[in-house]
Scaffold this active site. Structure first.
Site, PDB file in Angstrom:
ATOM      1  N   ALA A   1      60.693  48.744  57.390  1.00  0.00           N
ATOM      2  CA  ALA A   1      60.757  49.463  58.669  1.00  0.00           C
ATOM      3  C   ALA A   1      59.382  49.831  59.214  1.00  0.00           C
ATOM      4  O   ALA A   1      59.226  50.018  60.418  1.00  0.00           O
ATOM      5  CB  ALA A   1      61.614  50.723  58.503  1.00  0.00           C
ATOM      6  N   ALA A   2      58.380  49.938  58.325  1.00  0.00           N
ATOM      7  CA  ALA A   2      57.031  50.292  58.788  1.00  0.00           C
ATOM      8  C   ALA A   2      56.228  49.072  59.210  1.00  0.00           C
ATOM      9  O   ALA A   2      55.095  49.203  59.671  1.00  0.00           O
ATOM     10  CB  ALA A   2      56.284  51.038  57.686  1.00  0.00           C
TER      11      ALA A   2
ATOM     12  N   ARG B   1      52.588  36.322  50.980  1.00  0.00           N
ATOM     13  CA  ARG B   1      51.764  35.534  50.064  1.00  0.00           C
ATOM     14  C   ARG B   1      50.343  36.092  50.048  1.00  0.00           C
ATOM     15  O   ARG B   1      49.695  36.174  51.079  1.00  0.00           O
ATOM     16  CB  ARG B   1      51.742  34.068  50.502  1.00  0.00           C
ATOM     17  CG  ARG B   1      51.099  33.162  49.464  1.00  0.00           C
ATOM     18  CD  ARG B   1      50.903  31.754  50.013  1.00  0.00           C
ATOM     19  NE  ARG B   1      52.186  31.084  50.203  1.00  0.00           N
ATOM     20  CZ  ARG B   1      52.524  29.946  49.603  1.00  0.00           C
ATOM     21  NH1 ARG B   1      51.702  29.356  48.784  1.00  0.00           N
ATOM     22  NH2 ARG B   1      53.685  29.382  49.847  1.00  0.00           N
TER      23      ARG B   1
ATOM     24  N   ASN C   1      59.544  37.766  45.326  1.00  0.00           N
ATOM     25  CA  ASN C   1      60.605  38.078  46.277  1.00  0.00           C
ATOM     26  C   ASN C   1      61.972  38.102  45.611  1.00  0.00           C
ATOM     27  O   ASN C   1      62.833  38.890  45.990  1.00  0.00           O
ATOM     28  CB  ASN C   1      60.555  37.122  47.466  1.00  0.00           C
ATOM     29  CG  ASN C   1      59.517  37.590  48.468  1.00  0.00           C
ATOM     30  OD1 ASN C   1      59.682  38.636  49.078  1.00  0.00           O
ATOM     31  ND2 ASN C   1      58.432  36.847  48.576  1.00  0.00           N
TER      32      ASN C   1
ATOM     33  N   VAL D   1      65.552  38.277  56.989  1.00  0.00           N
ATOM     34  CA  VAL D   1      64.441  37.799  57.818  1.00  0.00           C
ATOM     35  C   VAL D   1      63.216  37.528  56.936  1.00  0.00           C
ATOM     36  O   VAL D   1      62.482  36.573  57.140  1.00  0.00           O
ATOM     37  CB  VAL D   1      64.097  38.848  58.906  1.00  0.00           C
ATOM     38  CG1 VAL D   1      62.863  38.439  59.709  1.00  0.00           C
ATOM     39  CG2 VAL D   1      65.286  39.062  59.839  1.00  0.00           C
ATOM     40  N   GLY D   2      63.014  38.388  55.931  1.00  0.00           N
ATOM     41  CA  GLY D   2      61.841  38.296  55.050  1.00  0.00           C
ATOM     42  C   GLY D   2      61.801  36.962  54.323  1.00  0.00           C
ATOM     43  O   GLY D   2      62.812  36.514  53.777  1.00  0.00           O
TER      44      GLY D   2
ATOM     45  N   ASP E   1      63.724  29.847  65.132  1.00  0.00           N
ATOM     46  CA  ASP E   1      63.478  28.406  65.249  1.00  0.00           C
ATOM     47  C   ASP E   1      64.342  27.817  66.366  1.00  0.00           C
ATOM     48  O   ASP E   1      63.891  26.985  67.158  1.00  0.00           O
ATOM     49  CB  ASP E   1      63.795  27.724  63.912  1.00  0.00           C
ATOM     50  CG  ASP E   1      63.120  28.457  62.769  1.00  0.00           C
ATOM     51  OD1 ASP E   1      61.885  28.500  62.766  1.00  0.00           O
ATOM     52  OD2 ASP E   1      63.822  29.034  61.908  1.00  0.00           O
TER      53      ASP E   1
ATOM     54  N   HIS F   1      64.352  27.797  56.926  1.00  0.00           N
ATOM     55  CA  HIS F   1      63.366  28.363  57.846  1.00  0.00           C
ATOM     56  C   HIS F   1      61.980  28.091  57.259  1.00  0.00           C
ATOM     57  O   HIS F   1      61.436  28.896  56.516  1.00  0.00           O
ATOM     58  CB  HIS F   1      63.578  29.859  58.056  1.00  0.00           C
ATOM     59  CG  HIS F   1      62.392  30.498  58.732  1.00  0.00           C
ATOM     60  ND1 HIS F   1      62.056  30.233  60.041  1.00  0.00           N
ATOM     61  CD2 HIS F   1      61.442  31.342  58.273  1.00  0.00           C
ATOM     62  CE1 HIS F   1      60.955  30.894  60.349  1.00  0.00           C
ATOM     63  NE2 HIS F   1      60.554  31.574  59.294  1.00  0.00           N
TER      64      HIS F   1
HETATM   65  P1  NAX Z   1      54.640  43.326  57.689  1.00  0.00           P
HETATM   66  O1  NAX Z   1      53.754  43.044  56.540  1.00  0.00           O
HETATM   67  O2  NAX Z   1      54.069  43.844  58.955  1.00  0.00           O
HETATM   68  O3  NAX Z   1      55.763  44.373  57.233  1.00  0.00           O
HETATM   69  C1  NAX Z   1      56.489  44.228  56.057  1.00  0.00           C
HETATM   70  C2  NAX Z   1      56.973  45.594  55.633  1.00  0.00           C
HETATM   71  O4  NAX Z   1      57.862  45.414  54.532  1.00  0.00           O
HETATM   72  C3  NAX Z   1      55.862  46.516  55.179  1.00  0.00           C
HETATM   73  O5  NAX Z   1      56.010  47.779  55.802  1.00  0.00           O
HETATM   74  C4  NAX Z   1      56.074  46.590  53.668  1.00  0.00           C
HETATM   75  O6  NAX Z   1      55.675  47.841  53.125  1.00  0.00           O
HETATM   76  C5  NAX Z   1      57.578  46.401  53.587  1.00  0.00           C
HETATM   77  N1  NAX Z   1      58.065  45.992  52.277  1.00  0.00           N
HETATM   78  C6  NAX Z   1      57.507  45.156  51.377  1.00  0.00           C
HETATM   79  N2  NAX Z   1      58.260  45.075  50.276  1.00  0.00           N
HETATM   80  C7  NAX Z   1      59.335  45.851  50.482  1.00  0.00           C
HETATM   81  C8  NAX Z   1      60.465  46.188  49.694  1.00  0.00           C
HETATM   82  N3  NAX Z   1      60.611  45.708  48.460  1.00  0.00           N
HETATM   83  N4  NAX Z   1      61.387  47.021  50.218  1.00  0.00           N
HETATM   84  C9  NAX Z   1      61.223  47.531  51.454  1.00  0.00           C
HETATM   85  N5  NAX Z   1      60.166  47.276  52.241  1.00  0.00           N
HETATM   86  C10 NAX Z   1      59.230  46.435  51.761  1.00  0.00           C
HETATM   87  O7  NAX Z   1      55.463  41.980  57.933  1.00  0.00           O
HETATM   88  P2  NAX Z   1      56.276  41.522  59.234  1.00  0.00           P
HETATM   89  O8  NAX Z   1      55.380  40.824  60.154  1.00  0.00           O
HETATM   90  O9  NAX Z   1      57.085  42.645  59.732  1.00  0.00           O
HETATM   91  O10 NAX Z   1      57.211  40.377  58.589  1.00  0.00           O
HETATM   92  C11 NAX Z   1      58.218  40.698  57.670  1.00  0.00           C
HETATM   93  C12 NAX Z   1      58.805  39.434  57.059  1.00  0.00           C
HETATM   94  O11 NAX Z   1      59.391  38.606  58.050  1.00  0.00           O
HETATM   95  C13 NAX Z   1      57.790  38.552  56.331  1.00  0.00           C
HETATM   96  O12 NAX Z   1      58.344  38.148  55.088  1.00  0.00           O
HETATM   97  C14 NAX Z   1      57.665  37.353  57.246  1.00  0.00           C
HETATM   98  O13 NAX Z   1      57.290  36.194  56.544  1.00  0.00           O
HETATM   99  C15 NAX Z   1      59.068  37.259  57.782  1.00  0.00           C
HETATM  100  N6  NAX Z   1      59.270  36.466  59.016  1.00  0.00           N
HETATM  101  C16 NAX Z   1      60.407  35.734  59.108  1.00  0.00           C
HETATM  102  C17 NAX Z   1      60.730  35.006  60.229  1.00  0.00           C
HETATM  103  C18 NAX Z   1      61.996  34.210  60.304  1.00  0.00           C
HETATM  104  O14 NAX Z   1      62.171  33.511  61.287  1.00  0.00           O
HETATM  105  N7  NAX Z   1      62.901  34.251  59.339  1.00  0.00           N
HETATM  106  C19 NAX Z   1      59.804  34.956  61.386  1.00  0.00           C
HETATM  107  C20 NAX Z   1      58.832  36.092  61.419  1.00  0.00           C
HETATM  108  C21 NAX Z   1      58.291  36.514  60.087  1.00  0.00           C
HETATM  109  O15 NAX Z   1      57.252  35.644  59.734  1.00  0.00           O
END
Ligand code: NAX
Length: 329
Positions: free
Chosen positions: A12-13, A92, A105, A129-130, A162, A190
């Site tokens: 969320a952050a 990564r 992950n 999404v992650g 996509d 993806h």
């Molecule tokens: P950010 O690094 O800005 O934010 C990620 C947040 O997740 C951080 O606040 C971090 O503290 C938190 N976090 C990490 N591990 C956690 C856990 N175990 N439990 C809860 N929170 C956790 O990344 P952001 O740009 O927001 O991207 C988030 C994810 O979306 C990444 O994995 C990125 O690769 C993925 N994406 C996926 C896309 C898709 O189409 N499926 C596209 C956009 C994006 O690249």
């Protein structure tokens, strides 16, 4: 008025969270008459930043925002949740191998899958999404399955960005409005191996592939542009796509909950074996959504070029699955 829907957002952050939360709270995801309670999960070190986001949510005075909680405990974040957006993931780091990324992950998504499996509403709709999102969704699903409460089909992965990227490229090339384009599908993972398949796309009754009539453009421009769009955004912006990713997540859940009005949309869903995709693998396919359910579009013809592209993206997903198999045993 309606009972509030509980929406969990992890990470969320993060930057996607910052684009996503305000749109959910304003009713763009579940409807302008649907109150929501946000259940925000992030790591302990991000709790202060989450507080700041909550202060801004408060300052929007959203009429539909019926409550917000923040926690670093997945069991709290997923309690009774109706919609779960799993955005947070381990990025990564320098020198990190693909295998390490998968493993790191896998740990996160086994914990979250177990929390969902035990504590979420049994009808919860989960969108991962992650990244690597297909395999993370697979891991969460396989873990939740052990508790027998949430259906495997409720775990999905985001291919919608996509899909939307491909739509906008097709609109630009064909000169037709993005909104007139129907029946696009993005098959597979993806990742740059995804296969954006425009063979069935129509615009006001015209077949768009015939309209474009340029086989080389498909192979040499369209597919690489869509496949490498994420990298192109990073190159231009210095940060990965966030607003468009949040927008795609909203589209995915909105259509799943409120229906796609007979139109195809792409969702990453656990395979039932159709199109030769092994059962259980989370794979991008065309679906039509109605009444809170998705239904796969069946029986599409797969030509030689498409079969080759689908096999390529499937191979990558099978390798990812093999890479986490020991963690799920
Ligand atoms: P950010 O690094 O800005 O934010 C990620 C947040 O997740 C951080 O606040 C971090 O503290 C938190 N976090 C990490 N591990 C956690 C856990 N175990 N439990 C809860 N929170 C956790 O990344 P952001 O740009 O927001 O991207 C988030 C994810 O979306 C990444 O994995 C990125 O690769 C993925 N994406 C996926 C896309 C898709 O189409 N499926 C596209 C956009 C994006 O690249």
């Amino acid at each position: 008025s309606k009972t509030p829907v509980r929406v969990t957002v992890t990470g969320a952050a993060g930057q996607i969270g910052y684009s996503l939360l305000f749109r959910i709270a304003s009713g763009e995801m579940l409807g302008k008459d649907q109150p929501v309670i946000l259940q925000l999960l992030d790591l302990p070190q991000a709790q202060k930043a989450v507080k700041g986001v909550i202060m801004e949510l408060e300052d929007c005075a959203f009429p539909l925002l019926a409550g917000v909680i923040a926690t670093d405990d997945p069991n709290v974040a997923f309690k009774d949740t109706n919609v779960a957006l799993l955005v947070g993931a381990r990025p990564r780091g320098p020198g990190m191998e693909r295998k390490d990324l998968l493993t790191e992950n896998a740990k996160i998504f086994t914990v979250q899958g177990a929390a969902i499996g035990q504590y979420a509403d049994p009808d919860v709709k989960v969108l991962v999404v992650g990244n690597p999102c297909n395999t993370n969704a697979y891991i969460a699903k396989e873990t939740a399955k052990k508790f027998g409460r949430v259906k495997e089909g409720n775990f999905t992965a985001m291919l919608r960005l996509d899909h939307n990227r491909a739509l906008s490229q097709l609109a630009a090339k064909s000169g037709r409005s993005v909104d007139s384009l129907k029946s696009l599908v993005v098959w597979g993972n993806h990742s740059p191996t995804m296969y954006a398949d425009y063979r069935f796309v129509t615009s006001n009754g015209d077949n768009v592939k015939a309209l474009i009539n340029d086989e080389a453009w498909n192979r040499d421009t369209f597919l690489p542009t869509v496949g490498k769009r994420g990298a192109a955004i990073i190159e231009a912006r210095g940060l990965s796509s966030a607003a468009s990713a949040a927008n795609a997540a909203i589209d995915h859940i909105r259509d799943w909950v409120l229906g796609s009005n007979g139109e195809w949309v792409t969702m990453g869903i656990p395979s039932d074996g159709s199109y030769g995709i092994p059962e259980g693998i989370v794979f991008g396919v065309p679906v039509i959504t109605a009444n809170g359910e998705y239904k796969r579009v069946e029986g599409l013809e797969i030509d030689a070029f498409s079969a080759e592209r689908i096999a390529l993206t499937l191979k990558e997903l099978e390798e990812e699955r093999a890479g986490v198999a020991d963690l799920l045993a």
